[in-house]
Scaffold this active site. Structure first.
Site, PDB file in Angstrom:
ATOM      1  N   GLY A 139       0.955  -1.216   0.104  1.00  0.00           N
ATOM      2  CA  GLY A 139       0.056   0.031  -0.026  1.00  0.00           C
ATOM      3  C   GLY A 139       0.803   1.173   0.098  1.00  0.00           C
ATOM      4  O   GLY A 139       0.485   2.462   0.086  1.00  0.00           O
TER       5      GLY A 139
ATOM      6  N   GLY B 102       3.192   1.895  -2.534  1.00  0.00           N
ATOM      7  CA  GLY B 102       3.052   2.603  -3.843  1.00  0.00           C
ATOM      8  C   GLY B 102       4.201   2.290  -4.601  1.00  0.00           C
ATOM      9  O   GLY B 102       4.593   2.678  -5.527  1.00  0.00           O
TER      10      GLY B 102
ATOM     11  N   ALA C 216      17.410   7.990  -4.247  1.00  0.00           N
ATOM     12  CA  ALA C 216      16.311   8.076  -3.374  1.00  0.00           C
ATOM     13  C   ALA C 216      16.752   7.176  -2.167  1.00  0.00           C
ATOM     14  O   ALA C 216      17.560   6.360  -2.107  1.00  0.00           O
ATOM     15  CB  ALA C 216      15.117   7.436  -3.997  1.00  0.00           C
TER      16      ALA C 216
ATOM     17  N   GLY D  47      14.658   5.898   1.868  1.00  0.00           N
ATOM     18  CA  GLY D  47      13.587   5.357   2.473  1.00  0.00           C
ATOM     19  C   GLY D  47      12.698   6.457   3.089  1.00  0.00           C
ATOM     20  O   GLY D  47      13.318   7.416   3.598  1.00  0.00           O
TER      21      GLY D  47
ATOM     22  N   GLU E  92       8.989   4.954   7.370  1.00  0.00           N
ATOM     23  CA  GLU E  92       9.239   5.050   8.762  1.00  0.00           C
ATOM     24  C   GLU E  92       9.366   5.942   9.425  1.00  0.00           C
ATOM     25  O   GLU E  92       8.936   6.427  10.483  1.00  0.00           O
ATOM     26  CB  GLU E  92      10.066   3.691   9.182  1.00  0.00           C
ATOM     27  CG  GLU E  92       9.632   2.243   8.819  1.00  0.00           C
ATOM     28  CD  GLU E  92      10.772   1.225   9.082  1.00  0.00           C
ATOM     29  OE1 GLU E  92      11.829   1.424   8.221  1.00  0.00           O
ATOM     30  OE2 GLU E  92      10.804   0.155   9.628  1.00  0.00           O
TER      31      GLU E  92
END
Lengths: 760, 155
Positions: free
Chosen positions: A494, A496, A720, A722, A725
């Protein structure tokens, strides 16, 4: 020949592992901040939104195979004891019941240290047996017919109970993890305290929080020709395959795990849970497909949680705010098992300080095991650290933001290495500006302390390892009509991921995004990617997709050059059309591929190692304003501003959605979420969604969540990092600080329920 | 009993205690309607009963005899999405998507009852539908946009 395999370090959720990984066939130049990109960075519509809004998306609980049976699990009614008698026969005699299993019927597999269907009871709701029947209702009713006798024994469901002198043995190995206390230190904390002008000592408490994914854990298992297919709601298809194959003694070729859509994971769905083994064992016995989906109570009590902590913090600083010492002793309640996520680590890393010491004691209790929960460890530690920093700021009469700026860490002090890139200062600047921090502070300073409704503001900082890493693989395939498939064994929770990976492939190929489809979540058909955890998928799989797409593009250009009578280097592509610069001829992808017929254009890519001696982290700054009702104790969050540095953002819309989602989960953690145990009975009192309150639409304040510009070219060649979180990490600290500011009181414990707030 | 589901008529023989959610998911294989809590706490099973939103897990099928039921599978037009579906996509008002069918049906019922809702009306009207991914800010935007565009639902 250059070396093909190298040894490297890979970090996931604060855990560092040494791995031997394959070097990719090519290592493209990083997309820098000023790279000319056309699809990456665009607000492309979420790729699987259509099937989600039409109800066509089939989640694991929606899988319905011909002849499928439904399983229900018999669970222990007490937190500790022994099964003295268990007889499934009365249940098996009922109409519609097809099979029952207990310990003798399942592989000897341990989940969080407890054997499946163990006859020794380690926690309430531990699975003891399972039944499958023609309908779920029949299976559930059949559970009531099972004869179960147990000998109850004393239990310990809180860390205090488990650490008491005469505590019962929670696990045979003892009541603390053998690695406890885990001590980590640098510098000389005592000397640091001695040279401090201000020292504060506090004890902070954080609750056991429950993931509460709307889709529970579950699996549908089917055997055919000795091979096992599992549909699973999981963040890790390959990990699930490995665990199931091992348990049933099967080669990996005989287990296929499929995850297409899943209704949330948040860290709790890594590897095979009880339900997977139960579905597979019952399917084997009955020769029919079996669906085993946890009910809500099972999900809330036996499918993971965020550890409760007690953090005893001492922190010292010079008059100008320079930190001289940080010391923290943490007690962490694991439940019956789990892994050692670290609340202390953020104390070692977030702020510049030469002298830091931590000791973490991991305690087993007779409750369901912990599981990773969105930034495990950091979320818990952040609350204590940020409350302590605010208390220190008050003591020193410093602006809390200024105190944090004065202790800006330019290196990863915990592991003594550089950061690939760090733009936390920019997050502070833009976050404070958009929040109106200075003005808001002077406003709350001036308020009437006797008023019933009082406002306060607070802030916090974020750090989280977010570099991803190898191994991760992808294949990019161009079909004869010019459409493109991106194939990788990752999972989209969920988040993307499907969309983001397609954007990277489209960028490289010069393809229309509408021509690209991403296929994830099938161990049999797709190259390996690791679990979708630790905010790693974009930074791990993204570069592999880029390499694969480059390889496919080169093949496509070679073929097109042949057709256009030019050289591949003369070609460029955009919107699925190839253009020859020299002769101005154009050809569509579909034309090239159609001419080629069934000649396969494809590329394969892998993820290379991360740079040596470099911490790759995401950062952020969060600001909250609250209104507290002094009479009822109600806390209303009025607004949140959240500024983030996660390197290049592939799709701002989806990224912002994740930021908002993380912030909202953090708001729940700050204000409502808390598993409540009956200490005497040792059972959970709030295992329903009514009693365990997660944020509702009416609780949501205006949220201004955004990214500072940037591309981390050291991290990987997509730039990029993360971002899933980080947004949850600082929310409880910021809200706790705002409540403290509003009331002029010390906030030591979350969630800030009306009862706790009134007691302040 | 006879149920009219998404315009199709079904003759069903079911136990008196069978819920509409069980009938839809298990008998009719309409799995867009989700089971999450099974006790009216989360809204994931929201469907329209004679145009009004109800929790299918708290509705007995026997009580629906002769009535019109609309599920997520029944709101799309022949050629186009329902405007509320389109608004959810446009505003990225979903992440994992598990609560989405219930959210969309609740939103359709809300806008039908109140074609010009304020943001507060949306918060109140949608308060029976939980979303763990935290898509709420964008759900509010999607519902407001669909309502304001005058594309009021017509399910």
């Amino acid at each position: 020949m250059p070396k093909r395999f190298v040894t490297t370090k890979v970090e996931i959720e604060g855990r560092e592992e040494t791995k031997i990984v394959e070097l990719p066939a090519r290592n493209p130049d990083p997309w820098g901040e000023d790279a000319d990109l056309h699809v990456v960075g665009q607000r492309v519509v979420r790729m699987d939104a259509l099937e989600k809004v039409t109800g066509e998306a089939r989640y694991t609980a929606d899988v319905h195979l011909q002849g499928m049976l439904f399983a229900a699990i018999l669970r222990a009614p007490v937190p500790r004891g022994r099964v003295t008698s268990l007889d499934l026969a009365p249940a098996l005699a009922l109409d519609g019941v097809r099979a029952g299993i207990s310990i003798a019927d399942v592989p000897d597999v341990k989940i969080d240290g407890v054997r499946l269907f163990d006859q020794t009871i380690f926690y309430a709701n531990q699975p003891l047996a399972a039944i499958c029947a023609d309908s779920l209702e029949t299976a559930q009713r059949a559970l009531e017919a099972i004869t179960l006798e147990i000998a109850r024994e004393p239990h310990a469901v809180t860390a205090e109970q488990a650490l008491a002198d005469n505590a019962p043995a929670v696990r045979p190995s003892g009541n603390t993890h053998k690695g406890s206390p885990r001590v980590s230190s640098r510098g000389d904390v005592e000397a640091g305290i001695a040279e401090a002008d201000a020292v504060i000592t506090r004890e902070y408490r954080t609750p056991t929080a429950l993931h509460t994914a709307l889709e529970p854990h579950g699996a549908v298992a089917e055997w055919s020709g000795g091979r096992l297919t599992i549909y699973e709601s999981t963040q890790g298809i390959f990990m699930t395959r490995r665990e199931v194959a091992k348990a049933f003694g099967l080669p990996l070729t005989d287990v296929r795990v499929i995850k297409n859509y899943m209704g949330g994971g948040f860290g709790a769905k890594n590897g095979a849970p009880h339900s997977t083994y139960i579905a597979a064992a019952l399917a084997k016995i009955t020769g029919r497909p079996v669906s085993c989906i946890l009910d809500r109570e099972g999900e809330q009590t036996d499918a993971g949680n965020r550890c409760a902590t007690i953090q005893r913090v001492t922190i010292g600083a010079k008059r100008d705010g320079t930190l001289t010492a940080i010391s923290v002793d943490v007690t962490i309640s694991l439940g019956i098992g789990g892994w050692l996520s670290s609340p202390a680590r953020i104390y070692h890393e977030l702020y510049q300080c030469a002298n830091v010491r931590s000791a973490e004691t991991f305690v087993y209790t007779n409750t369901g095991a912990m599981a990773s929960f969105r930034a495990p460890g950091n979320v818990e530690g952040s609350f204590g650290l940020e409350r302590a920093m605010d208390t220190l700021a008050r003591e020193l009469n410093l602006d809390p933001l200024e105190l944090r700026r004065r202790n800006y860490a330019t290196r990863d002090q915990d592991r003594d290495r550089v950061y690939s890139d760090k733009r936390l200062d920019e997050c502070y600047r833009l976050g404070a500006e958009r929040f109106g921090w200075t003005q808001a502070r002077s406003r709350t300073r001036a308020h009437d302390t006797g008023a019933r409704l009082r406002r306060g503001v607070g802030m916090s900082s974020i750090v989280w390892s977010a570099g991803g890493g190898p191994p991760a693989y992808a294949t990019v395939r161009i079909n004869r009509d010019g459409t493109i498939e991106v194939l990788s064994g990752a999972q989209d929770l969920g988040t993307g991921a499907r969309t983001v990976l397609a954007q990277i492939a489209a960028e490289v190929l010069g393809a229309k995004i509408s021509d690209v489809r991403t296929v994830l979540g099938d161990t049999e058909r797709l190259p390996f990617a690791s679990n979708s955890w630790g905010s790693i998928t974009t930074a791990s799989v993204g570069p592999a997709v880029r390499v694969a797409a480059e390889e496919a593009r080169d093949a496509l250009f070679d073929a097109a050059a042949e057709m256009l009578g030019t050289e591949p280097t003369d070609l460029e592509s955009r919107d699925s059309e190839i253009h020859a610069k020299s002769n101005d001829k154009c050809i569509l992808f579909s034309e090239v591929c159609n001419k080629l017929g069934d000649v396969m254009i494809s590329g394969h890519g892998s993820r290379g190692p991360n740079p040596e001696g470099t911490a790759i982290s995401a950062f952020g700054a969060q600001f909250a304003e609250v209104e507290v009702d002094g009479e009822t104790g109600q806390v209303r969050v009025l607004r949140i501003v959240s500024a983030h540095d996660s390197g290049r953002i592939i799709n701002p819309t989806l990224a912002e959605s994740q930021l908002e989602g993380g912030i909202i989960q953090g708001l729940g953690y700050a204000l409502f979420e808390e598993r409540v145990m009956d200490d005497r009975l040792g059972i959970t009192l709030n295992s329903t969604m009514h009693d365990y309150k997660i944020p509702m639409i009416g609780d949501i304040p205006p949220i201004d969540a955004f990214f500072v510009d940037g591309a981390d070219v050291i991290a990987n060649h997509t730039g990029a990092k993360g971002l899933a979180e980080p947004p949850i990490i600082g929310v409880a600290g910021a809200i706790g600080n705002a409540v403290a500011d509003a009331l002029g009181a010390d906030v030591l414990e979350i969630p800030l329920t009306p009862r706790r707030v009134r007691a302040l | 009993m006879r149920l009219s589901v998404n315009g199709a008529s079904y003759h069903i023989t079911a136990p008196a205690h069978e819920t509409l959610l069980e009938t839809l998911r298990e008998r009719l294989q309409l799995t867009g309607t989700k089971l999450v809590c099974g006790r009216g706490e989360c809204g994931a099973c929201t469907v329209l009963l004679d145009g009004k939103s109800v929790y299918a897990c708290l509705t007995l099928s026997a009580a629906c005899d002769g009535r019109d039921i609309t599920t997520i599978e029944g709101i799309k037009g022949d050629d186009a999405l329902h405007p509320m579906q389109a608004a959810f996509i446009e505003h990225d008002a979903l992440q994992c998507g598990f609560c989405t069918p219930g959210q969309i049906l609740a939103a359709i019922a809300l806008v039908r009852q109140n074609p010009d809702p304020t943001e507060d009306d949306v918060r109140r009207g949608m308060s029976g539908n939980l979303c763990r991914c935290g898509a709420y800010p964008k759900i509010i935007r999607a519902v407001m946009a669909a309502a304001q565009a005058g594309k009021a639902p017509d399910a």
